[in-house]
Write an enzyme that holds these catalytic residues in place. Structure first.
Site, PDB file in Angstrom:
ATOM      1  N   ARG A 120       0.852  -1.184   0.000  1.00 27.55           N
ATOM      2  CA  ARG A 120       0.000   0.000   0.000  1.00 27.55           C
ATOM      3  C   ARG A 120       0.892   1.241   0.000  1.00 27.55           C
ATOM      4  O   ARG A 120       1.762   1.397   0.856  1.00 27.55           O
ATOM      5  CB  ARG A 120      -0.912   0.012   1.233  1.00 27.55           C
ATOM      6  CG  ARG A 120      -1.791   1.242   1.316  1.00 27.55           C
ATOM      7  CD  ARG A 120      -2.741   1.218   2.506  1.00 27.55           C
ATOM      8  NE  ARG A 120      -3.463   2.483   2.562  1.00 27.55           N
ATOM      9  CZ  ARG A 120      -3.356   3.380   3.551  1.00 27.55           C
ATOM     10  NH1 ARG A 120      -2.581   3.131   4.596  1.00 27.55           N
ATOM     11  NH2 ARG A 120      -4.025   4.513   3.499  1.00 27.55           N
ATOM     12  N   HIS A 144      -2.726  11.224   0.725  1.00 29.01           N
ATOM     13  CA  HIS A 144      -2.232  10.990   2.080  1.00 29.01           C
ATOM     14  C   HIS A 144      -1.649  12.311   2.588  1.00 29.01           C
ATOM     15  O   HIS A 144      -0.468  12.406   2.920  1.00 29.01           O
ATOM     16  CB  HIS A 144      -1.195   9.866   2.089  1.00 29.01           C
ATOM     17  CG  HIS A 144      -1.019   9.216   3.423  1.00 29.01           C
ATOM     18  ND1 HIS A 144      -1.138   7.857   3.640  1.00 29.01           N
ATOM     19  CD2 HIS A 144      -0.726   9.739   4.633  1.00 29.01           C
ATOM     20  CE1 HIS A 144      -0.922   7.569   4.911  1.00 29.01           C
ATOM     21  NE2 HIS A 144      -0.661   8.708   5.535  1.00 29.01           N
ATOM     22  N   GLU A 165      -7.441   8.743   6.091  1.00 24.05           N
ATOM     23  CA  GLU A 165      -7.736   9.411   7.358  1.00 24.05           C
ATOM     24  C   GLU A 165      -8.205  10.857   7.203  1.00 24.05           C
ATOM     25  O   GLU A 165      -7.522  11.806   7.616  1.00 24.05           O
ATOM     26  CB  GLU A 165      -6.524   9.344   8.280  1.00 24.05           C
ATOM     27  CG  GLU A 165      -6.091   7.925   8.596  1.00 24.05           C
ATOM     28  CD  GLU A 165      -4.952   7.826   9.591  1.00 24.05           C
ATOM     29  OE1 GLU A 165      -4.696   6.716  10.067  1.00 24.05           O
ATOM     30  OE2 GLU A 165      -4.325   8.874   9.904  1.00 24.05           O
ATOM     31  N   ASN A 218      -7.816   2.004   9.761  1.00 22.55           N
ATOM     32  CA  ASN A 218      -6.531   2.175  10.442  1.00 22.55           C
ATOM     33  C   ASN A 218      -6.784   2.186  11.949  1.00 22.55           C
ATOM     34  O   ASN A 218      -7.577   3.003  12.432  1.00 22.55           O
ATOM     35  CB  ASN A 218      -5.861   3.486  10.031  1.00 22.55           C
ATOM     36  CG  ASN A 218      -5.465   3.519   8.574  1.00 22.55           C
ATOM     37  OD1 ASN A 218      -5.548   2.513   7.873  1.00 22.55           O
ATOM     38  ND2 ASN A 218      -5.021   4.667   8.112  1.00 22.55           N
ATOM     39  N   GLU A 231      -3.814   0.120   8.133  1.00 25.74           N
ATOM     40  CA  GLU A 231      -2.683   0.502   8.982  1.00 25.74           C
ATOM     41  C   GLU A 231      -2.901  -0.067  10.377  1.00 25.74           C
ATOM     42  O   GLU A 231      -4.014  -0.041  10.905  1.00 25.74           O
ATOM     43  CB  GLU A 231      -2.512   2.020   9.096  1.00 25.74           C
ATOM     44  CG  GLU A 231      -2.041   2.714   7.844  1.00 25.74           C
ATOM     45  CD  GLU A 231      -1.860   4.219   8.054  1.00 25.74           C
ATOM     46  OE1 GLU A 231      -1.613   4.652   9.215  1.00 25.74           O
ATOM     47  OE2 GLU A 231      -1.976   4.955   7.059  1.00 25.74           O
TER      48      GLU A 231
END
Length: 447
Positions: free
Chosen positions: A84, A128, A173, A299, A353
């Protein structure tokens, strides 16, 4: 943690289970100004005095941009079948709109070529946290226009790579983008306005929906989804105040995104406890946001231990805390996944994660990170428990492949199963990496 924990056998995971490691572009690539890459908000933030704990930046990071082939060999040596990674938006589109940077796309072409040669499935993340600074200068995620720019970027990546990757996640996130980046200023772009954070959360979710639609219009065959950081919120005591505070914490952090994605609305409890003065929801927004997902990335690092006392009561932490100060609480992974399974109609889930920061030391050419070995064993056991209770989890990605630029902590915190000696850029597989490699090999024999 007791050193014998990792000697206890784990049950077999389902056939075809995905075993991987994860990274992100800004944390490992370096080459900040090479081959036409534009600056991101994290370049700006990390070069601002006082923002990064050790005064460092991401200019070099792990120099992965120049060491990619060797790093893919390293990934393959761990027995994983998936990797990933994220694309740096300013590397492939320096201004966040307009012209594409072919040299940037060529790097990811070479990465995909290398992964294919090793038989490693690519799991791509579009965002990200490294927004092109040029877009930030035009309002960033505060501007609704950024959601449309993101959709155009997603469509181009899907056009080029959609047939070469297993999955594409729109965002990693979004809670961090909104709350840490705009609510408390801990992350780039460093704003401190709770009302702005709520607005940003909506625009990020809108961009997710627009991107899904744009990628599907391209006929993208990859599985499409999003990655959320999640936790259980546990009251410190049985007092009414603690129980209420824990419910609010969970509603604002977890249900805010899950309800939007799977129920087409924000939770009422959260709406009563956030500043919605800037929030503007347009007709059709939730239809875009809540369109079906092919997968959900989760995550998990720790639980939220919620106390209303002054000072707040600390979590008991019988298994200790990691180098970030986070409680080690594997039961929270089981509780979280089982709770989500009961509350929502979920697509297949990946643990995208899960990991621990340890104050690793390189001694005699080795890193004996027994604490990370135990962490891995405990959390894989917790994951197996969740699957046994009905959670449809298809894969696990350890965070992270290697030590890297840990955002506002700089290089002072190490999450990797591979040690990076930053002055020389030497990589050393830690004891945890060896354990993970052997564990995966054993799992392949079991199924």
């Amino acid at each position: 943690m007791h050193p014998s924990l990792a000697d206890q056998p784990l049950p077999p995971f389902p056939p075809g289970f995905t075993w991987g490691v994860a990274t992100s572009a800004f944390q490992i690539e370096g080459a900040a100004a090479d081959d036409g890459r534009g600056p991101s908000i994290w370049d700006t933030f990390s070069h601002t005095r006082g923002k990064i704990a050790d005064g460092s930046n991401g200019d070099v990071a792990c120099d992965h941009y120049h060491r990619m082939e060797a790093d893919v060999d390293l990934i393959a040596s761990l027995n994983v079948n998936a990797y990933r990674f994220s694309i740096s938006w300013p590397r492939v589109q320096p201004d966040g709109s307009g012209a594409w940077n072919e040299a940037g796309f060529a790097f990811y072409e070479r990465l995909l070529d290398a992964l294919e040669r090793k038989g490693i499935a690519a799991h791509l993340t579009l965002y990200h946290w490294d927004l092109p600074q040029a877009l930030q200068d035009r309002g960033g995620w505060i501007s609704r226009d950024t959601a449309h720019h993101f959709a155009a970027y997603a469509a181009e990546v899907a056009r080029r790579f959609g047939r070469r990757v297993a999955t594409i996640a729109t965002h990693n996130e979004p809670w961090c983008t909104a709350d840490l980046g705009h609510g408390i200023g801990k992350f780039a772009p460093g704003m401190r306005d709770p009302a702005v954070a709520v607005l940003v959360s909506h625009h990020v979710l809108l961009s997710h929906g627009l991107a899904l639609r744009a990628m599907r219009e391209q006929g993208c065959p990859a599985q499409l989804g999003i990655v959320l950081n999640q936790w259980t919120a546990v009251p410190a005591t049985d007092s009414a105040a603690d129980r209420a505070a824990a419910a609010i914490d969970y509603a604002k952090g977890v249900q805010w995104y899950m309800d939007a994605l799977f129920k087409g609305r924000y939770p009422e409890l959260a709406l009563r406890h956030v500043d919605t003065s800037l929030l503007r929801i347009m007709p059709g927004d939730f239809e875009l946001i809540s369109q079906p997902l092919d997968f959900l990335g989760v995550n998990y690092y720790t639980r939220s231990f919620v106390s209303t006392e002054t000072p707040p009561r600390k979590a008991p932490a019988p298994l200790g805390v990691n180098d970030m100060g986070w409680e080690i609480y594997p039961q929270g992974l089981t509780d979280l996944l089982v709770g989500l399974h009961k509350a929502y109609r979920l697509p297949p889930v990946y643990i995208t994660e899960n990991g621990i920061a340890v104050a690793d030391r390189l001694q005699n050419g080795e890193v004996n990170d027994q604490a990370r070995v135990d962490y891995l064993h405990l959390h894989l056991s917790a994951l197996a428990d969740a699957i046994a209770q009905g959670a449809d989890v298809r894969g696990y990605f350890y965070w992270s492949l290697m030590d890297n630029f840990e955002w506002d902590s700089g290089y002072a915190r190490r999450f990797g199963i591979v040690y990076v000696d930053y002055p020389t850029q030497t990589r050393v597989v830690k004891r945890s990496g060896m354990w993970y490699r052997e564990f995966i090999a054993a799992q392949k024999k079991l199924v």
